[in-house]
Design a protein around this motif. Sequence first.
Motif, PDB file in Angstrom:
ATOM      1  N   ASP A  50      59.571  30.968  57.078  1.00 19.57           N
ATOM      2  CA  ASP A  50      60.156  31.848  58.088  1.00 19.57           C
ATOM      3  C   ASP A  50      60.239  31.024  59.367  1.00 19.57           C
ATOM      4  O   ASP A  50      59.790  29.871  59.385  1.00 19.57           O
ATOM      5  N   ASN A  78      58.565  30.654  61.914  1.00 16.03           N
ATOM      6  CA  ASN A  78      57.317  30.115  62.456  1.00 16.03           C
ATOM      7  C   ASN A  78      56.388  29.567  61.375  1.00 16.03           C
ATOM      8  O   ASN A  78      55.201  29.347  61.634  1.00 16.03           O
ATOM      9  N   THR A  79      56.914  29.303  60.187  1.00 18.22           N
ATOM     10  CA  THR A  79      56.083  28.801  59.090  1.00 18.22           C
ATOM     11  C   THR A  79      56.824  27.708  58.322  1.00 18.22           C
ATOM     12  O   THR A  79      57.890  27.947  57.763  1.00 18.22           O
ATOM     13  N   LYS A 136      51.735  26.887  61.097  1.00 15.75           N
ATOM     14  CA  LYS A 136      52.034  28.183  61.708  1.00 15.75           C
ATOM     15  C   LYS A 136      52.118  28.016  63.229  1.00 15.75           C
ATOM     16  O   LYS A 136      51.185  27.510  63.858  1.00 15.75           O
ATOM     17  N   THR A 137      53.235  28.465  63.783  1.00 18.15           N
ATOM     18  CA  THR A 137      53.447  28.301  65.227  1.00 18.15           C
ATOM     19  C   THR A 137      53.643  29.629  65.957  1.00 18.15           C
ATOM     20  O   THR A 137      53.922  29.625  67.154  1.00 18.15           O
ATOM     21  N   ASP A 138      53.496  30.757  65.275  1.00 17.57           N
ATOM     22  CA  ASP A 138      53.824  32.042  65.888  1.00 17.57           C
ATOM     23  C   ASP A 138      52.980  32.341  67.122  1.00 17.57           C
ATOM     24  O   ASP A 138      53.461  32.979  68.071  1.00 17.57           O
ATOM     25  N   LYS A 139      51.714  31.867  67.165  1.00 21.93           N
ATOM     26  CA  LYS A 139      50.853  32.118  68.331  1.00 21.93           C
ATOM     27  C   LYS A 139      51.313  31.343  69.566  1.00 21.93           C
ATOM     28  O   LYS A 139      50.945  31.695  70.689  1.00 21.93           O
TER      29      LYS A 139
END
Length: 522
Positions: free
Chosen positions: A98, A100-101, A158-161
């Motif tokens: 997705d 951010n992944t 993971k980059t969503d944060k």
Amino acid sequence: MHITRRDVLKVTLGTTALASLGATQPFHSTVAHAADTKSIKIASMGPITGNWDPTSHTTIGQLNVESWIFGRLTSCPMKEDNPSEILPDLATSWKLIDPNTLEFELRKGVKFHDGKPFSAEDVKATMEYASDPSRPAAAWYPGKVDVEIVNEYTVRLKTDKYGYPASAFWFVSSFLPILSAKDLADPAMLQKRPNGTGPYKHVSTEGDRNTLAAYDDYHGGRPKIDEIVHNYVPDSNTRVLGLLNGEYHIAERLEPEQYTSLASNADLATYKGLSTENKYLHFRCNKAPFNDERVRLAACHAIDREQILALMGEAAKASNCYISPMKYGYIDIPNYPTFNPEESQRLLAEAGFPKGEGLPELEYITSVGFYAKTKEYGELVTAMLQEQGFNVKLTVLEPAAWEQAIYRQKDGQGPGHMCDVGWLTGSPEPDLVLRPNFHSAAALINGINDPEIDAALDKERNTADPAERLKVLQTETFPTIAKKAPSFSLFSAVNFHGMSKKVQGAYFFPNGPIDLRNADLG
């Protein structure tokens, strides 16, 4: 002393004293030299820091040595006809799950040089440690990242944060060395000796000489070359003489005249190639008078880059951009500063320094022996700036001292007011150049802290769609940097190397390292 342009057209050959680096304790016992040991001796322009934690530095010479020792998730050969090609290394495949992944399937059966099996825990430990803003090489990362271990040989970045897309690692993954989780748990050991998964393992460091030995268990097959001896030789004349008399097999970073001369030698092969590096005049933007963008732009408009290109000859390619043509997104920036003495004078007067009156003495720091003709074009730039009223003093340093001088210190300041520096990275990713140099979170040399530049850089990094990101880079990010001029890109560099014809199968990456995995000695 006032330097005239006539003075700088005299090409001089200087000799620079060797700098001594402290020896470190060997990680492995010294290689026993059998009669048939195949050893390649390299004369390098770059020193080693003495700290073997790859996240502790951004030093070219050490990055080149580390390229033999450490593996990366992917590899980018960056050939001129296909600079964006990505090949497997420690990862065998990768895909976006997705926005951010980013998922990587890891290679099985890989071992570190100390025998520890490579697995997902090493990727997680490396990336979460190295992306921490406290690490100097965090500037290579798009930002902090969390790594989820799916299983022993699958990881997800993971980059969503952190507010940016995981696709930012698509190219960057080819440049980030993967360390052992065991070593990361012991920082003292990490600094003491390098331990990677690459084709060569560290044997010893003795002064300016580092010895590496072929790794028998390398996942790509044991190299045919048994040993690499990497020697720091800061003077290009000494490197060439050593190549000619057989002391060295490879001499890095030749001057263009040396390249031309060696090309006719029947025993030697020469290499010329456009690099991933631009050469910059960095302004210390957090120090007067270059904390005023008008003074920075006045200096840019004082410099006739056509004269620099004429002096450099084959060693330079014209560029009106902050990245090399080998990088994703390169374009000639429409508002890039051009030679315009009248505009230089107008800006100086507007900034309160008519004809340069009231400006302090400005130290311009450059090197000799590391890049082609830095002293000569440094003198030319000095003369041009002096003609417009800038009171410039040129300081020429040998590479080890120059490496110490160019970076900002813990107090945020650095010596001098201007620095001549290049920026080599082994990936098509433009942010490996842009964020370390122009984002306030790093600004390793110029110290720029400009919200408009930060916003422009963050916007292009945060744009997941490649076509849209390219548009943002070319129409917003680059023009914003050019408008503020924290640094002035003088040209894109062309690299020259010399090599004994006994060496077969070596590949010179455009960012500096030499691929010797498939090399042999005839």
